[in-house]
Design a protein around this motif. Structure first.
Motif, PDB file in Angstrom:
ATOM      1  N   GLU A  36      87.540  51.986  71.843  1.00 27.22           N
ATOM      2  CA  GLU A  36      87.649  50.592  71.432  1.00 27.22           C
ATOM      3  C   GLU A  36      86.362  50.138  70.773  1.00 27.22           C
ATOM      4  O   GLU A  36      85.278  50.496  71.216  1.00 27.22           O
ATOM      5  CB  GLU A  36      87.873  49.706  72.664  1.00 27.22           C
ATOM      6  N   GLY A  37      86.507  49.324  69.752  1.00 32.21           N
ATOM      7  CA  GLY A  37      85.348  48.649  69.181  1.00 32.21           C
ATOM      8  C   GLY A  37      85.045  47.444  70.053  1.00 32.21           C
ATOM      9  O   GLY A  37      85.904  46.589  70.259  1.00 32.21           O
ATOM     10  N   LEU A  38      83.836  47.390  70.598  1.00 30.54           N
ATOM     11  CA  LEU A  38      83.478  46.326  71.542  1.00 30.54           C
ATOM     12  C   LEU A  38      82.515  45.301  70.961  1.00 30.54           C
ATOM     13  O   LEU A  38      82.102  44.386  71.662  1.00 30.54           O
ATOM     14  CB  LEU A  38      82.893  46.948  72.819  1.00 30.54           C
ATOM     15  N   GLY A  39      82.159  45.455  69.691  1.00 28.96           N
ATOM     16  CA  GLY A  39      81.306  44.475  69.040  1.00 28.96           C
ATOM     17  C   GLY A  39      79.845  44.579  69.421  1.00 28.96           C
ATOM     18  O   GLY A  39      79.395  45.550  70.018  1.00 28.96           O
ATOM     19  N   SER A  40      79.095  43.534  69.072  1.00 28.47           N
ATOM     20  CA  SER A  40      77.658  43.520  69.317  1.00 28.47           C
ATOM     21  C   SER A  40      77.326  42.550  70.448  1.00 28.47           C
ATOM     22  O   SER A  40      78.198  41.884  70.988  1.00 28.47           O
ATOM     23  CB  SER A  40      76.921  43.115  68.034  1.00 28.47           C
ATOM     24  N   THR A  41      76.053  42.480  70.776  1.00 28.84           N
ATOM     25  CA  THR A  41      75.580  41.540  71.792  1.00 28.84           C
ATOM     26  C   THR A  41      74.511  40.649  71.167  1.00 28.84           C
ATOM     27  O   THR A  41      73.943  40.977  70.118  1.00 28.84           O
ATOM     28  CB  THR A  41      74.962  42.274  73.002  1.00 28.84           C
ATOM     29  N   HIS A  48      76.635  47.848  67.156  1.00 27.78           N
ATOM     30  CA  HIS A  48      78.006  47.600  67.589  1.00 27.78           C
ATOM     31  C   HIS A  48      78.410  48.662  68.596  1.00 27.78           C
ATOM     32  O   HIS A  48      78.191  49.847  68.383  1.00 27.78           O
ATOM     33  CB  HIS A  48      78.955  47.592  66.386  1.00 27.78           C
ATOM     34  N   ARG A  49      79.013  48.220  69.684  1.00 28.29           N
ATOM     35  CA  ARG A  49      79.369  49.122  70.762  1.00 28.29           C
ATOM     36  C   ARG A  49      80.761  49.708  70.580  1.00 28.29           C
ATOM     37  O   ARG A  49      81.662  49.043  70.089  1.00 28.29           O
ATOM     38  CB  ARG A  49      79.306  48.404  72.112  1.00 28.29           C
ATOM     39  N   LEU A  58      78.521  54.000  73.565  1.00 26.97           N
ATOM     40  CA  LEU A  58      77.429  54.146  72.618  1.00 26.97           C
ATOM     41  C   LEU A  58      77.350  52.916  71.732  1.00 26.97           C
ATOM     42  O   LEU A  58      78.313  52.150  71.643  1.00 26.97           O
ATOM     43  CB  LEU A  58      77.574  55.413  71.768  1.00 26.97           C
ATOM     44  N   ALA A  59      76.180  52.728  71.134  1.00 32.81           N
ATOM     45  CA  ALA A  59      75.959  51.627  70.199  1.00 32.81           C
ATOM     46  C   ALA A  59      75.480  52.230  68.886  1.00 32.81           C
ATOM     47  O   ALA A  59      74.620  53.110  68.878  1.00 32.81           O
ATOM     48  CB  ALA A  59      74.932  50.653  70.754  1.00 32.81           C
ATOM     49  N   VAL A  60      76.057  51.761  67.784  1.00 36.56           N
ATOM     50  CA  VAL A  60      75.752  52.316  66.468  1.00 36.56           C
ATOM     51  C   VAL A  60      75.479  51.191  65.478  1.00 36.56           C
ATOM     52  O   VAL A  60      75.948  50.067  65.659  1.00 36.56           O
ATOM     53  CB  VAL A  60      76.920  53.207  65.966  1.00 36.56           C
ATOM     54  N   PRO A  61      74.739  51.487  64.399  1.00 39.72           N
ATOM     55  CA  PRO A  61      74.510  50.481  63.355  1.00 39.72           C
ATOM     56  C   PRO A  61      75.832  50.056  62.702  1.00 39.72           C
ATOM     57  O   PRO A  61      76.828  50.785  62.743  1.00 39.72           O
ATOM     58  CB  PRO A  61      73.619  51.199  62.348  1.00 39.72           C
ATOM     59  N   VAL A  62      75.805  48.901  62.077  1.00 43.39           N
ATOM     60  CA  VAL A  62      77.022  48.322  61.501  1.00 43.39           C
ATOM     61  C   VAL A  62      77.681  49.245  60.474  1.00 43.39           C
ATOM     62  O   VAL A  62      78.911  49.326  60.413  1.00 43.39           O
ATOM     63  CB  VAL A  62      76.752  46.915  60.916  1.00 43.39           C
ATOM     64  N   TYR A  65      79.518  51.902  62.339  1.00 45.68           N
ATOM     65  CA  TYR A  65      80.671  51.274  62.975  1.00 45.68           C
ATOM     66  C   TYR A  65      81.799  51.058  61.961  1.00 45.68           C
ATOM     67  O   TYR A  65      82.973  51.311  62.255  1.00 45.68           O
ATOM     68  CB  TYR A  65      80.260  49.938  63.595  1.00 45.68           C
ATOM     69  N   GLY A  66      81.438  50.614  60.761  1.00 47.74           N
ATOM     70  CA  GLY A  66      82.430  50.416  59.715  1.00 47.74           C
ATOM     71  C   GLY A  66      83.126  51.708  59.334  1.00 47.74           C
ATOM     72  O   GLY A  66      84.351  51.750  59.174  1.00 47.74           O
TER      73      GLY A  66
END
Length: 129
Positions: A36-41, A48-49, A58-62, A65-66
């Protein structure tokens, strides 16, 4: 049967150099998202998580994520990088050119692919010949 087993096993791993040309290997694969794409904080709006069951893995740059989100729609991963690097619409609307190449986009993604795959958040699917 042995030849067939060797062929199928050889497709389980993909080797690439993140500092080298990625076009050949990316033309042979698609990135399919899992999780699931969980967005940012608020603390890290540039990351973006991606996770499972509401839990970030994991968290990745936008940009990564795109590509994780939408590159499956393109013919292969390299074509997704080419399209992502093309900022002609933004320039036509008055933005400055980003001067980002498909190789730049591919390298950014390639740095994050091992963890993305290891965490079960995506996989590389071979493109049929």
């Amino acid at each position: 049967m042995r030849g067939e087993q060797r062929r199928s096993r050889s497709r389980l791993l993909v080797e690439f150099d993140t500092d080298g040309s990625l076009e050949l290997v990316f033309r042979k694969h698609k990135l399919l998202p899992l999780g699931e794409g969980l967005g940012s904080t608020a603390e890290e709006p540039h990351l973006h998580r991606i996770g499972h069951a509401g839990q970030p893995k994991l968290a990745v740059p936008v940009d990564v994520y795109g590509l994780w989100s939408f590159s499956w729609r393109d013919s292969d991963l390299w074509q997704a990088c080419v399209l992502y690097a093309d900022d002609s619409e933004n320039v036509a609307e008055g933005d400055e050119p980003s001067n980002t190449t498909p190789q730049d986009v591919a390298q950014d993604l390639a740095l994050h692919l091992p963890l993305m795959i290891a965490m079960g958040c995506g996989y590389l699917d071979p493109v049929p010949n």
